[in-house]
Design an enzyme around this catalytic site. Structure first.
Site, PDB file in Angstrom:
ATOM      1  N   GLU A 119      83.562 -15.481  -3.677  1.00 39.43           N
ATOM      2  CA  GLU A 119      84.164 -16.699  -2.928  1.00 39.43           C
ATOM      3  C   GLU A 119      83.804 -17.539  -4.248  1.00 39.43           C
ATOM      4  O   GLU A 119      82.975 -17.740  -4.657  1.00 39.43           O
ATOM      5  CB  GLU A 119      83.224 -17.103  -1.947  1.00 39.43           C
ATOM      6  CG  GLU A 119      83.514 -16.192  -0.480  1.00 39.43           C
ATOM      7  CD  GLU A 119      82.646 -14.932  -0.817  1.00 39.43           C
ATOM      8  OE1 GLU A 119      83.095 -13.797   0.107  1.00 39.43           O
ATOM      9  OE2 GLU A 119      81.717 -14.844  -1.252  1.00 39.43           O
ATOM     10  N   ILE A 142      69.653 -18.055   5.629  1.00 44.76           N
ATOM     11  CA  ILE A 142      70.526 -18.577   4.434  1.00 44.76           C
ATOM     12  C   ILE A 142      71.345 -19.600   5.179  1.00 44.76           C
ATOM     13  O   ILE A 142      71.918 -19.613   6.102  1.00 44.76           O
ATOM     14  CB  ILE A 142      71.284 -17.489   3.921  1.00 44.76           C
ATOM     15  CG1 ILE A 142      70.679 -15.993   3.636  1.00 44.76           C
ATOM     16  CG2 ILE A 142      72.506 -17.951   2.858  1.00 44.76           C
ATOM     17  CD1 ILE A 142      71.568 -14.887   3.550  1.00 44.76           C
ATOM     18  N   LYS A 200      69.347 -12.726   8.156  1.00 42.97           N
ATOM     19  CA  LYS A 200      69.233 -11.163   8.042  1.00 42.97           C
ATOM     20  C   LYS A 200      67.933 -10.309   8.359  1.00 42.97           C
ATOM     21  O   LYS A 200      66.942 -10.575   7.441  1.00 42.97           O
ATOM     22  CB  LYS A 200      69.757 -10.909   6.548  1.00 42.97           C
ATOM     23  CG  LYS A 200      71.386 -11.327   6.249  1.00 42.97           C
ATOM     24  CD  LYS A 200      71.850 -10.759   4.879  1.00 42.97           C
ATOM     25  CE  LYS A 200      73.123 -11.055   4.747  1.00 42.97           C
ATOM     26  NZ  LYS A 200      73.646 -10.453   3.345  1.00 42.97           N
ATOM     27  N   ASP A 252      71.136  -3.826   3.894  1.00 43.58           N
ATOM     28  CA  ASP A 252      70.708  -5.059   3.105  1.00 43.58           C
ATOM     29  C   ASP A 252      69.308  -5.282   3.189  1.00 43.58           C
ATOM     30  O   ASP A 252      68.562  -4.953   4.082  1.00 43.58           O
ATOM     31  CB  ASP A 252      71.310  -6.270   3.462  1.00 43.58           C
ATOM     32  CG  ASP A 252      72.974  -6.305   3.339  1.00 43.58           C
ATOM     33  OD1 ASP A 252      73.228  -5.237   2.475  1.00 43.58           O
ATOM     34  OD2 ASP A 252      73.649  -7.330   3.432  1.00 43.58           O
ATOM     35  N   ASP A 301      77.236  -4.178  -5.085  1.00 44.44           N
ATOM     36  CA  ASP A 301      78.123  -4.202  -4.336  1.00 44.44           C
ATOM     37  C   ASP A 301      79.006  -5.551  -4.291  1.00 44.44           C
ATOM     38  O   ASP A 301      79.292  -5.831  -2.915  1.00 44.44           O
ATOM     39  CB  ASP A 301      77.123  -4.324  -2.918  1.00 44.44           C
ATOM     40  CG  ASP A 301      77.992  -3.931  -1.419  1.00 44.44           C
ATOM     41  OD1 ASP A 301      78.930  -2.945  -1.598  1.00 44.44           O
ATOM     42  OD2 ASP A 301      77.701  -4.531  -0.696  1.00 44.44           O
ATOM     43  N   ASP A 309      75.757 -12.944  -0.465  1.00 42.31           N
ATOM     44  CA  ASP A 309      75.598 -11.651  -0.158  1.00 42.31           C
ATOM     45  C   ASP A 309      74.983 -10.907  -1.153  1.00 42.31           C
ATOM     46  O   ASP A 309      75.385  -9.953  -1.935  1.00 42.31           O
ATOM     47  CB  ASP A 309      76.887 -11.034   0.018  1.00 42.31           C
ATOM     48  CG  ASP A 309      77.483 -11.481   1.418  1.00 42.31           C
ATOM     49  OD1 ASP A 309      76.866 -11.812   2.261  1.00 42.31           O
ATOM     50  OD2 ASP A 309      78.794 -11.399   1.359  1.00 42.31           O
ATOM     51  N   GLN A 345      76.663  -5.500   8.989  1.00 42.84           N
ATOM     52  CA  GLN A 345      75.331  -5.223   9.389  1.00 42.84           C
ATOM     53  C   GLN A 345      75.081  -6.264  10.276  1.00 42.84           C
ATOM     54  O   GLN A 345      75.561  -7.308  10.057  1.00 42.84           O
ATOM     55  CB  GLN A 345      74.341  -5.062   8.374  1.00 42.84           C
ATOM     56  CG  GLN A 345      74.522  -3.909   7.315  1.00 42.84           C
ATOM     57  CD  GLN A 345      73.595  -3.680   6.213  1.00 42.84           C
ATOM     58  OE1 GLN A 345      72.587  -3.727   6.323  1.00 42.84           O
ATOM     59  NE2 GLN A 345      74.091  -3.418   4.930  1.00 42.84           N
TER      60      GLN A 345
END
Length: 419
Positions: A317, A251, A151, A170, A312, A327, A135
């Site tokens: 990580e 972020i 975002k 998102d 999702d 995320d 996205q």
């Protein structure tokens, strides 16, 4: 006739005796476990039935405000209240030099509040297309070379996303809500995140890269952006509001190396069932491939994801052997839905770090969402509707019930682990 009469009389007596037994049992089981559900249960897997049974009879302590959290709440307020003046350069330098096995960023002396303030107000020197993702995301390079992901807002807070748990765009507010949630839950391995507004004509266009400008479409005196990503298209633009601004989650991009792993509890994103959805002893298989510390970490992540309903997390990580909470934009989709299968790592493995449990117990009775509201108020943006806040509190009760289910099945000594 006499035989038929005797048989009929005997049958009536049996019915009367059965009714007496039923009423006697009913009177003597008032207040005990019974079939009346206070919450409508999802009756698919048998484990759900049992979890809902524990939910209906949770002890009052899990529904009451726990005053033990008050000192922790005060500490969080101090570290997020950034009203005092500060030197921007000093804050970034302090954050850069922070080395700790306990947290990704410094947690005291108001530092987190100052970092968020800088992220929201620092001048932007360049805007480019973020290199990865499905996205639209932008990379904002701040003065001083610090980089943030942006975002953009796709939905109003009141919009309800229906369909699959991973469906829709998102949600920018979910990213920011998740950050404060992590702080309140004492999950300190998450990047700082805050809502910021970009004036497209003033903040973006003058410093946009050529690649980004090629994905802009004129919209009156301003421009809409569709970017470049897997699902980006000129028919799916993000446009500025009447003030010429685009709101979004910023972020902080971490200049660190992470190891990426596939989650054992990932979804198939089609009708195919994954192993964790069909195998009764799936956790045994996981325990043969991952160490206990990693499994406990995955359980913590499942608690976090369940509260916001982020279904999702197909990959995760790792940094310093800790899972990073990246995320989180697929949370806060539908406040009326609680997908229990997000808690599969918990109810399948039935293990939890003891420190996580003790902290969770302190968040009962509404203090969890109360604290999120207080901390986010310092930045001046509303993060969720009241329905979503109520949903988080409702889901917390289901986490308590799931832990009680595990204790009932295995005993506290086997469930809680010291890490």
């Amino acid at each position: 006739m006499s035989m038929n009469y005797a048989f009929g009389f005997s049958l009536i007596l049996l019915i009367l005796v059965a009714l007496n037994i039923y009423f006697f049992y009913t009177l003597n089981t008032v207040g005990k476990r019974g079939p009346v559900y206070l919450y409508e249960p999802d009756l698919k897997p048998n484990v759900y039935r049992e979890i809902y049974e524990y939910l209906n009879y949770l002890p009052d302590q899990y529904k009451s405000r726990n005053i033990k959290f008050i000192p922790i709440q005060k500490q969080l307020i101090q570290t997020f209240n950034s009203s005092s003046p500060h030197n921007t350069k000093d804050v970034w330098q302090y954050a850069d030099n922070w080395i700790s096995e306990e947290s990704l960023f410094p947690q005291y002396n108001g530092t987190l509040g100052k970092i968020l303030y800088n992220m929201r107000t620092a001048k932007i020197s360049r805007v480019e297309i973020a290199p990865k993702g499905s996205q639209l995301k932008l990379s904002l390079i701040l003065e001083g070379k610090y980089k943030m992901y942006f975002k953009p807002k796709r939905y109003e807070l009141t919009h309800i996303v229906t369909g699959d748990i991973y469906g829709g765009y998102d949600r920018h507010n979910s990213e920011v809500f998740a950050y404060y949630l992590a702080m309140v839950m004492n999950f300190k391995w998450i990047a700082p995140c805050v809502i910021r507004k970009l004036h497209v004509a003033n903040d973006v266009v003058p410093v946009a890269t050529k690649e980004l400008r090629l994905t802009m479409i004129k919209n009156g005196t301003s421009r809409c952006i569709y970017g470049k990503c897997r699902y980006c298209h000129f028919s799916k633009t993000v446009c500025p509001d009447k003030n010429g601004e685009i709101e979004g989650a910023t972020i902080l991009l971490l200049n660190k190396k992470f190891q990426t792993h596939v989650s054992p509890w990932r979804r198939s994103y089609n009708s195919k069932k994954m192993s964790w959805e069909t195998e009764n002893n799936f956790c045994v298989k996981v325990m043969n491939t991952l160490n206990l510390k990693r499994i406990l970490n995955l359980v913590d992540v499942s608690l976090f994801d369940f509260l916001i309903q982020n279904g999702d997390r197909h990959h995760y990580e790792v940094y310093k052997d800790r899972i990073m909470l990246f995320d989180n934009g697929k949370g806060l989709g539908n406040p009326t839905v609680d997908e229990l299968d997000i808690l599969a790592p918990l109810y399948q493995c039935c293990v939890m770090t003891y420190s996580t449990w003790r902290h969770l117990e302190m968040l009962s009775g509404g203090i969890l969402t109360e604290t999120i509201k207080i901390l986010s108020s310092f930045q001046g943006f509303k993060l969720a509707t009241e329905d979503h806040y109520k949903a988080v509190e409702r889901r917390l009760l289901k986490i308590y019930a799931t832990v009680q289910y595990c204790i009932g099945k295995h005993g506290s000594a086997k469930v809680f682990k010291i890490s």
